[in-house]
Design a protein around this motif. Sequence first.
Motif, mmCIF file in Angstrom:
data_model
loop_
_atom_site.group_PDB
_atom_site.id
_atom_site.type_symbol
_atom_site.label_atom_id
_atom_site.label_comp_id
_atom_site.label_asym_id
_atom_site.label_seq_id
_atom_site.Cartn_x
_atom_site.Cartn_y
_atom_site.Cartn_z
ATOM 1 N N UNK A 7 -9.803 7.543 3.234
ATOM 2 C CA UNK A 7 -9.581 8.989 3.230
ATOM 3 C C UNK A 7 -8.136 9.325 3.541
ATOM 4 N N UNK A 8 -7.570 8.667 4.541
ATOM 5 C CA UNK A 8 -6.180 8.918 4.920
ATOM 6 C C UNK A 8 -5.235 8.667 3.755
ATOM 7 N N UNK A 9 -5.359 7.495 3.128
ATOM 8 C CA UNK A 9 -4.437 7.154 2.045
ATOM 9 C C UNK A 9 -4.723 7.972 0.786
ATOM 10 N N UNK A 10 -5.976 8.284 0.538
ATOM 11 C CA UNK A 10 -6.289 9.162 -0.585
ATOM 12 C C UNK A 10 -5.704 10.548 -0.358
ATOM 13 N N UNK A 11 -5.682 10.989 0.899
ATOM 14 C CA UNK A 11 -5.082 12.279 1.225
ATOM 15 C C UNK A 11 -3.602 12.316 0.904
ATOM 16 N N UNK A 12 -2.917 11.191 1.120
ATOM 17 C CA UNK A 12 -1.500 11.118 0.759
ATOM 18 C C UNK A 12 -1.333 11.341 -0.740
ATOM 19 N N UNK A 13 -2.167 10.641 -1.530
ATOM 20 C CA UNK A 13 -2.082 10.801 -2.981
ATOM 21 C C UNK A 13 -2.412 12.230 -3.408
ATOM 22 N N UNK A 14 -3.448 12.818 -2.787
ATOM 23 C CA UNK A 14 -3.896 14.141 -3.208
ATOM 24 C C UNK A 14 -2.953 15.257 -2.774
ATOM 25 N N UNK A 15 -1.963 14.931 -1.932
ATOM 26 C CA UNK A 15 -0.918 15.908 -1.652
ATOM 27 C C UNK A 15 -0.119 16.222 -2.916
ATOM 28 N N UNK B 74 0.830 -1.199 0.000
ATOM 29 C CA UNK B 74 0.000 0.000 0.000
ATOM 30 C C UNK B 74 0.870 1.257 0.000
ATOM 31 N N UNK B 75 1.962 1.226 0.745
ATOM 32 C CA UNK B 75 2.860 2.388 0.750
ATOM 33 C C UNK B 75 3.480 2.616 -0.621
ATOM 34 N N UNK B 76 3.858 1.531 -1.309
ATOM 35 C CA UNK B 76 4.426 1.684 -2.654
ATOM 36 C C UNK B 76 3.385 2.242 -3.615
ATOM 37 N N UNK B 77 2.156 1.747 -3.499
ATOM 38 C CA UNK B 77 1.081 2.246 -4.356
ATOM 39 C C UNK B 77 0.835 3.730 -4.090
ATOM 40 N N UNK B 78 0.790 4.104 -2.819
ATOM 41 C CA UNK B 78 0.552 5.508 -2.472
ATOM 42 C C UNK B 78 1.678 6.398 -2.975
ATOM 43 N N UNK B 79 2.929 5.913 -2.845
ATOM 44 C CA UNK B 79 4.067 6.698 -3.328
ATOM 45 C C UNK B 79 3.999 6.859 -4.844
ATOM 46 N N UNK B 80 3.669 5.791 -5.538
ATOM 47 C CA UNK B 80 3.560 5.859 -6.993
ATOM 48 C C UNK B 80 2.493 6.860 -7.413
ATOM 49 N N UNK B 81 1.329 6.779 -6.777
ATOM 50 C CA UNK B 81 0.243 7.699 -7.117
ATOM 51 C C UNK B 81 0.598 9.135 -6.759
ATOM 52 N N UNK B 82 1.270 9.311 -5.623
ATOM 53 C CA UNK B 82 1.686 10.653 -5.210
ATOM 54 C C UNK B 82 2.638 11.267 -6.235
#
Length: 462
Positions: A159-167, A19-27
Amino acid sequence: MSPAPSPHVPARPSDPALLRRVALSSLLGTVIEYYDFLLYGTMAALVLGELFFPASDPTVGTIAAFGTLAAGYVARPLGGAVFGHFGDRLGRKSMLVLTMALMGVASFLIGVLPTYGTIGVAAPVLLVLFRVVQGVAIGGEWAGATLMVVEHADPKRRGLWSGVMQMGSPIGFLLSTVAVTLASLLPRASFLSWGWRVPFLFSAVLLGIGLYVRVSVGESPLFRQAAEARDAGEAPGVPLAQVLRRPRTLVLACAVGIGPFALTALISTFMLTYATAIGYATSEVMTGLLFTSLTGLVSIPLFSALSDRLGRRAVVLGGAAGVVLLAYPVYALVDARSPVLLILGMVLGQVVQSAMYAPLGPLLSEMFGTRVRYTGASLGYQLAALIGGGFTPMLAGSLLSSAEDVSSTPLVVLAVVCGLVTALAVRRTAETRGRDLSAADPEDPAAAEPSRTRTTSRGAQA
């Protein structure tokens, strides 16, 4: 391969490391996309009108440059429909790689594009063409990046993880603002001749980094589940046709996003035009934009995570109410002609904008079923971007140019109206927090009913 989860049982959350890798990629992908897209908006206010529309007077030239800005926004729903269709049919990951490549190449080509003085009318024509390509690319980016995170995340922490991406949006804007600020420090002649090109050319570096990270991430588990069901013999249908068959959900998704996009245009892109018209130096406005970007870095993940606790509707509605109540005070601070008060007004506007914008990722994703989620979320978001963000600078510029004196009153009214649109739409939208994404069905009329009347086991929480 393990069996796919039952359609009525939520898929297991992803491994935290994955999940962290996915969030980093999307970010990173979102940072790059928004750096390129927002860079154009800033340059439109500073230099593109002068270089590509020299036959017009300065005001008309700026409006013409914002017209190419709108061309990018007009292309965004097209990109949402095209990439949404193939994203729902072929997968999220492949579409995200393609959108990033399109955006990076278009931005680089803008950076090497000859101006009107060199190739004549071909210059603005090509500028509009590259802007359309940017719009198509970003039209498919946001929903794909959001879905990769949301479809991997624990339902209680979407919401938390989407917030990481939306940064990625404020980071991209921050990078573009820094790049323009540094370029604008050059002597005016150097900035006009070559300095404005450097931030666009830097896109090539960001593109290489982004593609390296993005190709290393696997496909969404919920998409794989839907693809297995489709392979088992279930008719796939056309995602766009399925979304349009019951358009109420799409209309609400679009209307909810109009307020935050309009406010973004007013406090960022158009603020350069308005504030410099009433006497601020460009450097003072750019400093304000830096502070708004930094504010977004904090407020967007905060409000997005808060939507996991309070619900998506409550947070968005609070932001919309803030726009209605604070639009006049924000512009009163700007009109004070004090750099400190200018920054304070812009930061205040960014806070209420973040409250409306931050929950959009999980909210729009949870409004549509897996087989049409990319299409539905993309179109809702990008139509809101077109209406709220694409035409707001043009409308605001026209209102100011038609008035005898420069006044913030039309801008206040514009912000309030768009805030009311978001407030009314979110009041008619069902609460989606915690919804089982494998069971959500956009063809179910109950999926769009107000949450006060919906308490079924399929996930709406008032």
